[in-house]
Motif scaffolding. Structure first.
Motif, PDB file in Angstrom:
ATOM      1  N   GLU A 169     -24.086  41.602 -21.800  1.00  0.00           N
ATOM      2  CA  GLU A 169     -22.776  41.315 -21.367  1.00  0.00           C
ATOM      3  C   GLU A 169     -22.980  40.663 -19.875  1.00  0.00           C
ATOM      4  OE1 GLU A 169     -19.408  44.175 -21.771  1.00  0.00           O
ATOM      5  OE2 GLU A 169     -19.963  44.526 -19.575  1.00  0.00           O
ATOM      6  N   ARG A 170     -22.124  39.569 -19.513  1.00  0.00           N
ATOM      7  CA  ARG A 170     -22.056  38.989 -18.344  1.00  0.00           C
ATOM      8  C   ARG A 170     -20.877  39.360 -17.492  1.00  0.00           C
ATOM      9  NH1 ARG A 170     -23.534  35.350 -22.411  1.00  0.00           N
ATOM     10  NH2 ARG A 170     -25.456  34.467 -22.137  1.00  0.00           N
ATOM     11  N   CYS A 171     -21.135  38.947 -16.206  1.00  0.00           N
ATOM     12  CA  CYS A 171     -19.822  39.055 -15.502  1.00  0.00           C
ATOM     13  C   CYS A 171     -18.567  38.111 -16.063  1.00  0.00           C
ATOM     14  CB  CYS A 171     -19.981  38.620 -14.004  1.00  0.00           C
ATOM     15  SG  CYS A 171     -18.486  38.477 -12.951  1.00  0.00           S
ATOM     16  N   CYS A 172     -17.446  38.764 -15.749  1.00  0.00           N
ATOM     17  CA  CYS A 172     -15.900  37.905 -16.454  1.00  0.00           C
ATOM     18  C   CYS A 172     -16.008  36.663 -15.738  1.00  0.00           C
ATOM     19  CB  CYS A 172     -14.949  38.975 -16.230  1.00  0.00           C
ATOM     20  SG  CYS A 172     -14.322  39.120 -14.625  1.00  0.00           S
ATOM     21  N   GLY A 173     -16.430  36.650 -14.370  1.00  0.00           N
ATOM     22  CA  GLY A 173     -16.395  35.177 -13.705  1.00  0.00           C
ATOM     23  C   GLY A 173     -15.408  35.309 -12.506  1.00  0.00           C
ATOM     24  N   HIS A 174     -14.685  36.475 -12.249  1.00  0.00           N
ATOM     25  CA  HIS A 174     -13.648  36.620 -11.352  1.00  0.00           C
ATOM     26  C   HIS A 174     -14.056  35.947  -9.886  1.00  0.00           C
ATOM     27  CE1 HIS A 174     -11.452  38.828  -8.097  1.00  0.00           C
ATOM     28  NE2 HIS A 174     -10.430  38.553  -8.751  1.00  0.00           N
ATOM     29  N   ASP A 175     -14.912  36.320  -9.416  1.00  0.00           N
ATOM     30  CA  ASP A 175     -15.173  35.805  -8.135  1.00  0.00           C
ATOM     31  C   ASP A 175     -15.700  34.547  -8.130  1.00  0.00           C
ATOM     32  OD1 ASP A 175     -14.944  38.642  -7.368  1.00  0.00           O
ATOM     33  OD2 ASP A 175     -17.228  38.801  -6.840  1.00  0.00           O
ATOM     34  N   MET A 176     -16.557  33.918  -9.172  1.00  0.00           N
ATOM     35  CA  MET A 176     -16.621  32.457  -9.119  1.00  0.00           C
ATOM     36  C   MET A 176     -15.151  31.743  -9.297  1.00  0.00           C
ATOM     37  SD  MET A 176     -19.272  30.878 -12.074  1.00  0.00           S
ATOM     38  CE  MET A 176     -20.574  31.754 -11.515  1.00  0.00           C
ATOM     39  N   LEU A 177     -14.291  32.277 -10.129  1.00  0.00           N
ATOM     40  CA  LEU A 177     -13.172  31.523  -9.830  1.00  0.00           C
ATOM     41  C   LEU A 177     -12.290  31.653  -8.797  1.00  0.00           C
ATOM     42  CD1 LEU A 177     -10.810  30.036 -11.730  1.00  0.00           C
ATOM     43  CD2 LEU A 177     -10.113  32.406 -12.249  1.00  0.00           C
ATOM     44  N   ASN A 178     -12.385  32.794  -8.017  1.00  0.00           N
ATOM     45  CA  ASN A 178     -11.690  32.954  -6.805  1.00  0.00           C
ATOM     46  C   ASN A 178     -12.371  32.149  -5.630  1.00  0.00           C
ATOM     47  OD1 ASN A 178      -9.180  35.076  -6.592  1.00  0.00           O
ATOM     48  ND2 ASN A 178     -10.500  35.324  -8.399  1.00  0.00           N
ATOM     49  N   SER A 179     -13.497  31.969  -5.837  1.00  0.00           N
ATOM     50  CA  SER A 179     -14.366  31.183  -4.617  1.00  0.00           C
ATOM     51  C   SER A 179     -14.251  29.529  -5.064  1.00  0.00           C
ATOM     52  CB  SER A 179     -15.735  31.523  -4.629  1.00  0.00           C
ATOM     53  OG  SER A 179     -16.640  31.139  -5.762  1.00  0.00           O
ATOM     54  N   GLY A 180     -13.702  29.256  -5.979  1.00  0.00           N
ATOM     55  CA  GLY A 180     -13.421  27.813  -6.203  1.00  0.00           C
ATOM     56  C   GLY A 180     -14.164  26.790  -7.085  1.00  0.00           C
ATOM     57  N   ASP A 181     -15.410  27.857  -7.780  1.00  0.00           N
ATOM     58  CA  ASP A 181     -16.268  27.136  -8.689  1.00  0.00           C
ATOM     59  C   ASP A 181     -15.589  27.189 -10.000  1.00  0.00           C
ATOM     60  OD1 ASP A 181     -18.455  26.201 -10.273  1.00  0.00           O
ATOM     61  OD2 ASP A 181     -19.777  27.643  -9.641  1.00  0.00           O
ATOM     62  N   ILE A 182     -14.808  26.313 -10.430  1.00  0.00           N
ATOM     63  CA  ILE A 182     -14.097  26.042 -11.657  1.00  0.00           C
ATOM     64  C   ILE A 182     -15.085  25.772 -12.682  1.00  0.00           C
ATOM     65  CG2 ILE A 182     -12.366  25.117 -12.927  1.00  0.00           C
ATOM     66  CD1 ILE A 182     -11.230  26.765 -10.477  1.00  0.00           C
ATOM     67  N   GLU A 183     -16.046  24.991 -12.522  1.00  0.00           N
ATOM     68  CA  GLU A 183     -17.038  24.396 -13.442  1.00  0.00           C
ATOM     69  C   GLU A 183     -17.777  25.491 -14.029  1.00  0.00           C
ATOM     70  OE1 GLU A 183     -20.716  21.335 -13.934  1.00  0.00           O
ATOM     71  OE2 GLU A 183     -19.464  21.306 -12.216  1.00  0.00           O
ATOM     72  N   GLY A 184     -18.371  26.383 -12.814  1.00  0.00           N
ATOM     73  CA  GLY A 184     -19.130  27.589 -13.346  1.00  0.00           C
ATOM     74  C   GLY A 184     -18.438  28.728 -14.107  1.00  0.00           C
ATOM     75  N   PHE A 185     -17.106  28.746 -13.453  1.00  0.00           N
ATOM     76  CA  PHE A 185     -16.119  29.780 -14.187  1.00  0.00           C
ATOM     77  C   PHE A 185     -16.086  29.450 -15.750  1.00  0.00           C
ATOM     78  CE2 PHE A 185     -11.878  30.899 -15.762  1.00  0.00           C
ATOM     79  CZ  PHE A 185     -12.173  32.256 -15.641  1.00  0.00           C
TER      80      PHE A 185
ATOM     81  N   ARG B 278     -17.622  27.453 -17.749  1.00  0.00           N
ATOM     82  CA  ARG B 278     -19.133  27.685 -18.310  1.00  0.00           C
ATOM     83  C   ARG B 278     -19.416  29.177 -18.809  1.00  0.00           C
ATOM     84  NH1 ARG B 278     -22.028  24.936 -15.296  1.00  0.00           N
ATOM     85  NH2 ARG B 278     -22.859  26.352 -14.072  1.00  0.00           N
ATOM     86  N   LEU B 279     -19.045  29.924 -17.868  1.00  0.00           N
ATOM     87  CA  LEU B 279     -19.234  31.279 -17.957  1.00  0.00           C
ATOM     88  C   LEU B 279     -18.431  31.913 -19.145  1.00  0.00           C
ATOM     89  CD1 LEU B 279     -20.947  34.156 -17.372  1.00  0.00           C
ATOM     90  CD2 LEU B 279     -19.169  34.190 -15.322  1.00  0.00           C
ATOM     91  N   ALA B 280     -17.047  31.697 -18.882  1.00  0.00           N
ATOM     92  CA  ALA B 280     -16.087  32.277 -19.608  1.00  0.00           C
ATOM     93  C   ALA B 280     -16.187  31.530 -21.284  1.00  0.00           C
ATOM     94  CB  ALA B 280     -14.731  31.466 -19.332  1.00  0.00           C
ATOM     95  N   SER B 281     -16.853  30.554 -21.304  1.00  0.00           N
ATOM     96  CA  SER B 281     -17.119  30.088 -22.810  1.00  0.00           C
ATOM     97  C   SER B 281     -18.370  30.830 -23.246  1.00  0.00           C
ATOM     98  CB  SER B 281     -17.702  28.491 -22.670  1.00  0.00           C
ATOM     99  OG  SER B 281     -17.981  28.052 -24.059  1.00  0.00           O
ATOM    100  N   GLN B 282     -19.193  31.327 -22.450  1.00  0.00           N
ATOM    101  CA  GLN B 282     -20.309  32.011 -23.136  1.00  0.00           C
ATOM    102  C   GLN B 282     -19.759  33.340 -23.336  1.00  0.00           C
ATOM    103  OE1 GLN B 282     -22.966  31.738 -19.411  1.00  0.00           O
ATOM    104  NE2 GLN B 282     -24.243  30.232 -20.489  1.00  0.00           N
ATOM    105  N   ASN B 283     -18.983  34.061 -22.592  1.00  0.00           N
ATOM    106  CA  ASN B 283     -18.438  35.398 -22.786  1.00  0.00           C
ATOM    107  C   ASN B 283     -17.440  35.272 -24.115  1.00  0.00           C
ATOM    108  OD1 ASN B 283     -19.541  36.514 -20.722  1.00  0.00           O
ATOM    109  ND2 ASN B 283     -18.048  36.191 -19.395  1.00  0.00           N
ATOM    110  N   ILE B 284     -16.734  34.453 -24.252  1.00  0.00           N
ATOM    111  CA  ILE B 284     -15.920  34.332 -25.467  1.00  0.00           C
ATOM    112  C   ILE B 284     -16.468  34.249 -26.728  1.00  0.00           C
ATOM    113  CG2 ILE B 284     -14.080  32.957 -26.506  1.00  0.00           C
ATOM    114  CD1 ILE B 284     -12.905  32.058 -23.726  1.00  0.00           C
ATOM    115  N   LYS B 285     -17.669  33.485 -26.628  1.00  0.00           N
ATOM    116  CA  LYS B 285     -18.584  33.261 -27.867  1.00  0.00           C
ATOM    117  C   LYS B 285     -19.040  34.560 -28.140  1.00  0.00           C
ATOM    118  CE  LYS B 285     -19.547  28.440 -27.486  1.00  0.00           C
ATOM    119  NZ  LYS B 285     -20.762  27.398 -26.937  1.00  0.00           N
ATOM    120  N   ALA B 286     -19.708  35.287 -27.059  1.00  0.00           N
ATOM    121  CA  ALA B 286     -20.325  36.577 -27.037  1.00  0.00           C
ATOM    122  C   ALA B 286     -19.445  37.789 -27.653  1.00  0.00           C
ATOM    123  CB  ALA B 286     -20.844  37.022 -25.806  1.00  0.00           C
ATOM    124  N   ILE B 287     -18.073  37.670 -27.345  1.00  0.00           N
ATOM    125  CA  ILE B 287     -17.213  38.785 -27.884  1.00  0.00           C
ATOM    126  C   ILE B 287     -16.704  38.201 -29.169  1.00  0.00           C
ATOM    127  CG2 ILE B 287     -15.034  39.336 -27.540  1.00  0.00           C
ATOM    128  CD1 ILE B 287     -15.300  39.010 -24.467  1.00  0.00           C
TER     129      ILE B 287
END
Length: 213
Positions: free
Chosen positions: A12-28, A30-39
């Motif tokens: 399990e990875r972080c949801c990406g909340h902090d990454m999104l709120n800090s403005g790193d949309i690309e990183g967010f 990418r992380l969201a895609s990994q999480n959706i696949k894992a779920i």
């Protein structure tokens, strides 16, 4: 207790909340895609989260940036409130006095106010005391994400703690893990005088401890 066997992801990875709120949309994304696949790989159609940030990120931000995720997102207090209403959970009697803190992302942002209170009201003997500021007017814990926590942040945290103590409660319950960390940190860092007597405790842990065997 509810007969639910969770499908847990081993990585399990972080949801990406902090990454999104800090403005790193690309990183967010990418992380969201990994999480959706894992779920999706677990076959689960419902995701239950105890973290308000995770709840809002999975429920609102993932569909906003990634489209339909294929699963429902429920906060743990919503799930437990349903179980309380259908009398699936039993609690032991207590004489504790608690104040409940509405975390920003669970309350103002997600609109979840009643479920936590419904759960607490079901615990026999529990004395639940509202702070002066609650529901949509609840005080913030002083910081979001893992950003600087300076003098002004500490002042906000101590104001919240003081308001909770003014209710006469022994325990301040919060449904957000970050709020819990920041408030406990404030107690350790600033309140060397010992003016604040109450304890800060995780909402879910408190409710779990109140279950009758």
């Amino acid at each position: 207790r509810l007969g639910i066997t969770p499908a847990l992801s081993p990585n399990e990875r972080c949801c990406g909340h902090d990454m999104l709120n800090s403005g790193d949309i690309e990183g967010f994304t990418r992380l969201a895609s990994q999480n959706i696949k894992a779920i999706s790989a677990t076959g689960a159609k419902r995701v239950v989260t105890s973290c308000p940030e995770g709840y809002h990120t999975l429920k609102v931000d993932y569909p906003r940036y990634m489209g339909d995720t294929g699963f429902e997102v429920v906060h743990l207090t919503e799930l437990l409130a349903e179980a309380v209403s259908s009398e699936q959970l039993n609690f032991k009697k207590t004489s504790k006095k608690v104040a409940y803190h509405d975390p920003c992302r669970l309350g103002r942002i997600s609109g979840i106010y009643d479920p936590p209170r419904q759960i607490l009201e079901a615990i026999p003997g529990l004395d639940v005391r509202e702070m002066a500021h609650h529901h949509s007017n609840a005080l913030c814990c002083g910081t979001q994400s893992w950003v600087n926590c300076g003098t002004i942040n500490k002042q906000m945290q101590m104001e919240l703690l003081g308001e909770a103590q003014a209710t006469g409660a022994d325990i301040l319950l919060t449904g957000c893990p970050k709020c819990q960390i920041h408030l406990k940190c404030a107690l350790n860092d600033i309140d060397s005088s010992g003016e604040i007597k109450l304890k800060v405790q995780d909402f879910t842990g408190f409710v779990a401890g109140a279950l009758s065997r």
